[in-house]
Design a protein around this motif. Structure first.
Motif, PDB file in Angstrom:
ATOM      1  N   GLY A 251      10.389   8.473 -15.864  1.00  0.00           N
ATOM      2  CA  GLY A 251      10.238   7.692 -14.232  1.00  0.00           C
ATOM      3  C   GLY A 251       9.059   6.588 -14.412  1.00  0.00           C
ATOM      4  O   GLY A 251       8.761   5.886 -15.693  1.00  0.00           O
ATOM      5  N   GLY A 252       8.158   6.264 -13.318  1.00  0.00           N
ATOM      6  CA  GLY A 252       7.537   5.227 -13.304  1.00  0.00           C
ATOM      7  C   GLY A 252       7.765   4.968 -11.191  1.00  0.00           C
ATOM      8  O   GLY A 252       8.494   5.200 -10.677  1.00  0.00           O
ATOM      9  N   PHE A 253       7.033   3.892 -11.873  1.00  0.00           N
ATOM     10  CA  PHE A 253       7.088   2.689 -10.303  1.00  0.00           C
ATOM     11  C   PHE A 253       6.893   0.931 -10.213  1.00  0.00           C
ATOM     12  O   PHE A 253       6.162   0.788 -10.803  1.00  0.00           O
ATOM     13  N   VAL A 254       7.667   0.375  -9.440  1.00  0.00           N
ATOM     14  CA  VAL A 254       7.183  -0.247  -8.352  1.00  0.00           C
ATOM     15  C   VAL A 254       6.601  -0.513  -7.444  1.00  0.00           C
ATOM     16  O   VAL A 254       6.504   0.172  -6.949  1.00  0.00           O
ATOM     17  N   ILE A 255       5.335  -1.399  -7.714  1.00  0.00           N
ATOM     18  CA  ILE A 255       4.703  -1.368  -6.310  1.00  0.00           C
ATOM     19  C   ILE A 255       3.877  -3.332  -5.975  1.00  0.00           C
ATOM     20  O   ILE A 255       3.897  -3.799  -7.172  1.00  0.00           O
ATOM     21  N   ARG A 256       4.130  -3.366  -5.201  1.00  0.00           N
ATOM     22  CA  ARG A 256       4.358  -4.803  -4.403  1.00  0.00           C
ATOM     23  C   ARG A 256       2.810  -4.464  -3.548  1.00  0.00           C
ATOM     24  O   ARG A 256       3.657  -4.147  -2.170  1.00  0.00           O
ATOM     25  N   SER A 257       1.669  -4.679  -3.696  1.00  0.00           N
ATOM     26  CA  SER A 257       0.551  -5.460  -2.945  1.00  0.00           C
ATOM     27  C   SER A 257       0.518  -6.298  -2.914  1.00  0.00           C
ATOM     28  O   SER A 257       0.546  -7.441  -3.277  1.00  0.00           O
ATOM     29  N   GLY A 258       0.442  -6.694  -0.727  1.00  0.00           N
ATOM     30  CA  GLY A 258       0.767  -8.224   0.269  1.00  0.00           C
ATOM     31  C   GLY A 258       0.077  -8.029   1.354  1.00  0.00           C
ATOM     32  O   GLY A 258      -0.732  -7.027   1.403  1.00  0.00           O
ATOM     33  N   VAL A 259      -0.132  -9.209   1.924  1.00  0.00           N
ATOM     34  CA  VAL A 259      -0.186  -9.151   3.255  1.00  0.00           C
ATOM     35  C   VAL A 259       0.854  -9.390   4.137  1.00  0.00           C
ATOM     36  O   VAL A 259       1.483 -10.784   3.554  1.00  0.00           O
ATOM     37  N   SER A 260       0.095  -9.832   4.808  1.00  0.00           N
ATOM     38  CA  SER A 260       1.014 -10.794   6.042  1.00  0.00           C
ATOM     39  C   SER A 260       0.000 -10.549   7.407  1.00  0.00           C
ATOM     40  O   SER A 260      -1.134 -10.421   7.656  1.00  0.00           O
ATOM     41  N   GLY A 261       0.776 -11.935   8.343  1.00  0.00           N
ATOM     42  CA  GLY A 261       0.139 -12.607   9.501  1.00  0.00           C
ATOM     43  C   GLY A 261      -0.764 -13.562   9.196  1.00  0.00           C
ATOM     44  O   GLY A 261      -0.342 -13.898   8.107  1.00  0.00           O
ATOM     45  N   MET A 262      -1.388 -13.932  10.532  1.00  0.00           N
ATOM     46  CA  MET A 262      -1.644 -15.995  10.612  1.00  0.00           C
ATOM     47  C   MET A 262      -3.107 -15.010   9.623  1.00  0.00           C
ATOM     48  O   MET A 262      -3.931 -14.529   9.248  1.00  0.00           O
ATOM     49  N   ASP A 263      -3.698 -15.824   8.954  1.00  0.00           N
ATOM     50  CA  ASP A 263      -5.510 -16.513   8.089  1.00  0.00           C
ATOM     51  C   ASP A 263      -6.102 -14.854   8.538  1.00  0.00           C
ATOM     52  O   ASP A 263      -6.807 -14.246   7.776  1.00  0.00           O
ATOM     53  N   ASN A 264      -6.619 -15.255   9.846  1.00  0.00           N
ATOM     54  CA  ASN A 264      -7.273 -14.381  10.456  1.00  0.00           C
ATOM     55  C   ASN A 264      -7.160 -12.864  10.499  1.00  0.00           C
ATOM     56  O   ASN A 264      -8.365 -12.019  10.891  1.00  0.00           O
ATOM     57  N   GLU A 265      -6.159 -13.251  10.330  1.00  0.00           N
ATOM     58  CA  GLU A 265      -5.803 -11.355  11.011  1.00  0.00           C
ATOM     59  C   GLU A 265      -4.923 -10.648  10.288  1.00  0.00           C
ATOM     60  O   GLU A 265      -3.513 -10.469  10.786  1.00  0.00           O
ATOM     61  N   THR A 266      -5.017 -10.839   9.403  1.00  0.00           N
ATOM     62  CA  THR A 266      -3.483 -10.164   7.626  1.00  0.00           C
ATOM     63  C   THR A 266      -4.039  -9.041   8.234  1.00  0.00           C
ATOM     64  O   THR A 266      -5.003  -8.426   8.426  1.00  0.00           O
ATOM     65  N   ASN A 268      -2.161  -5.456   5.095  1.00  0.00           N
ATOM     66  CA  ASN A 268      -1.679  -4.859   4.227  1.00  0.00           C
ATOM     67  C   ASN A 268      -0.485  -4.344   4.417  1.00  0.00           C
ATOM     68  O   ASN A 268      -0.446  -3.522   5.284  1.00  0.00           O
ATOM     69  N   GLN A 269       0.358  -4.826   3.478  1.00  0.00           N
ATOM     70  CA  GLN A 269       2.080  -4.063   3.529  1.00  0.00           C
ATOM     71  C   GLN A 269       1.712  -3.854   2.048  1.00  0.00           C
ATOM     72  O   GLN A 269       1.373  -4.389   0.690  1.00  0.00           O
ATOM     73  N   VAL A 270       2.323  -2.585   1.667  1.00  0.00           N
ATOM     74  CA  VAL A 270       2.039  -2.566   0.340  1.00  0.00           C
ATOM     75  C   VAL A 270       3.585  -1.670   0.746  1.00  0.00           C
ATOM     76  O   VAL A 270       4.442  -1.149   1.242  1.00  0.00           O
ATOM     77  N   LEU A 271       5.042  -2.439  -0.956  1.00  0.00           N
ATOM     78  CA  LEU A 271       6.295  -1.171  -0.473  1.00  0.00           C
ATOM     79  C   LEU A 271       5.923  -1.471  -2.356  1.00  0.00           C
ATOM     80  O   LEU A 271       5.787  -1.751  -3.299  1.00  0.00           O
ATOM     81  N   GLU A 272       7.018   0.339  -2.499  1.00  0.00           N
ATOM     82  CA  GLU A 272       7.453   0.374  -3.884  1.00  0.00           C
ATOM     83  C   GLU A 272       8.639   2.056  -4.134  1.00  0.00           C
ATOM     84  O   GLU A 272       8.529   1.784  -3.122  1.00  0.00           O
ATOM     85  N   PHE A 273       8.551   1.810  -5.131  1.00  0.00           N
ATOM     86  CA  PHE A 273       9.906   2.245  -5.470  1.00  0.00           C
ATOM     87  C   PHE A 273       9.557   3.087  -6.087  1.00  0.00           C
ATOM     88  O   PHE A 273       8.974   2.522  -7.995  1.00  0.00           O
TER      89      PHE A 273
END
Ligand code: NDP
Ligand code: DA3
Length: 330
Positions: A251-266, A268-273
């Motif tokens: 088993g295992g997982f893929v995780i994408r840890s990213g940010v959305s939004g304009m520069d000073n109001e981002t 955190n977004q996490v996509l995981e499978f």
């Protein structure tokens, strides 16, 4: 809907899993199994179909819509893939990541010449994990992607150690680094080397007269499989091997840890499978069978050449019609 005529080339863990997965697929018919061994010596989990010699595959080219290649990536598929792509629509699980571009090219030419589709590197990694790495990067372009496997039994690495001279039986377990996973999960977005993410442990039964140090050194220095990892090699007897290493969970997982939004109001977004597999080979074979369906449809639509899971519209994997899918899954 037409019944898709499929066959299995190579009858090991994946081959057995493919036969079981085809039995779960009402739109598919298993025509036969091909093996390099004496067909009389190959025992199927369901003896309802014939076993033929691998050398005779060409005789059956008009009886098979998709050939599912279940050989080992280290030395079987590099030979069988290009040869069979010139005769059949094929699907395989080739997983030597560093060699996928060259393998793609080696399948593309014969497949195009034969007006067939060659679907390579199908499974979970490469395969479903590849798709989720793509989703992560495309949807969250500002971020980092991490892949962790295990603890579990890698079929590819186990196949690779079984090919080492002097090895009678062998398996390989992959262990993820708990500290590395913790840093990723709490959003540190660390830079991790291959060696910092996983370690590998092999359990080997030596063939009579084989030298343990030679076998260990061949394994731990093996390019593409072990050289970039800290690897332990344990030597055990056949009885211990059979009693303690028969199951193949992974088993295992893929995780994408990213940010959305304009520069000073981002934000955190996490996509995981993630996958939790009671049987690595049976799950992988189930992915192969679903992609055999898509391969058939793509060939029927006039596509030719090599394709990967990243080229396949998800609806093609299903036995349901597009209208049914829109009604049931959207
Ligand atoms: N992309 C992904 O996510 C994944 C990919 N894989 C790939 O699948 C590949 C195959 O894995 P797996 O099925 O476990 O490999 P096996 O070692 O079980 O089988 C490989 C081949 O060895 C031959 N073989 C099997 N059993 C025996 C036997 N008892 N004696 C002699 N020969 C035998 C068979 O060919 P024949 O019948 O012709 O003798 C078989 O096709 C791996 O190398 C890996 O690369 C696996 C899991 C995931
Ligand atoms: N291809 C792998 C599937 C996953 C497991 C893995 C590993 O443990 O290194 N890498 O990718 C397999 O053969 O099991």
């Amino acid at each position: 809907t037409p019944v898709i005529r499929v066959a299995i080339a190579g009858y090991g863990n994946l081959g057995r899993g493919a036969q079981a997965a085809i039995k779960q697929s009402p739109d598919m018919q298993l025509v036969c199994v091909f093996s390099r061994r004496d067909p009389a010596s190959v025992t199927l989990i369901d003896p309802s179909v014939p076993v033929y010699a691998m050398d005779d595959v060409a005789q059956y080219k008009d009886d098979i819509d998709v050939l599912i290649l279940c050989g080992g990536s280290k030395s079987d598929l590099p030979e069988q893939g290009p040869a069979f792509a010139g005769l059949f629509n094929i699907v395989d699980s080739f997983d030597t990541h560093a060699k996928i571009p060259e393998y793609f090219a080696a399948l593309d030419a014969p497949a195009k010449k034969a007006n067939k589709v060659a679907m390579l590197s199908v499974g979970w990694d490469p395969g479903l994990f590849s798709i989720n790495r793509l989703y992560g990067e495309a949807i969250l372009p500002v971020g980092e992607t991490y892949t962790f496997w295990g603890k579990g039994l890698s079929q590819g690495h186990s196949d690779a150690v079984r090919r080492v001279g002097g090895v009678k039986s062998g398996v390989q377990y992959t262990l993820p680094s708990e500290p590395a996973m913790a840093r990723v999960r709490n959003g540190e977005q660390p830079t991790l080397t291959t060696r910092e993410k996983h370690t590998r442990e092999c359990y080997i039964v030596l063939a009579d007269g084989a030298d343990a140090d030679t076998v260990r050194n061949t394994i731990v220095t093996m390019p593409d499989y072990f050289v970039d990892y800290d690897t332990k090699v344990h030597f055990i007897d056949q009885q211990t091997f059979e009693s303690e290493h028969g199951k193949m969970p992974h088993g295992g997982f893929v995780i994408r840890s990213g940010v959305s939004g304009m520069d000073n109001e981002t934000n955190n977004q996490v996509l995981e499978f993630s996958l939790k597999l009671g049987s690595n080979p049976e799950f992988t074979a189930s992915v192969l069978v679903a992609y055999a369906r898509a391969t058939y449809k793509m060939s029927q639509a006039g596509e030719t050449g090599a394709r990967t899971v990243l080229d396949v519209a998800p609806g093609l994997l299903s036995p349901k019609s597009p209208a049914q899918l829109r009604k049931e899954l959207l």
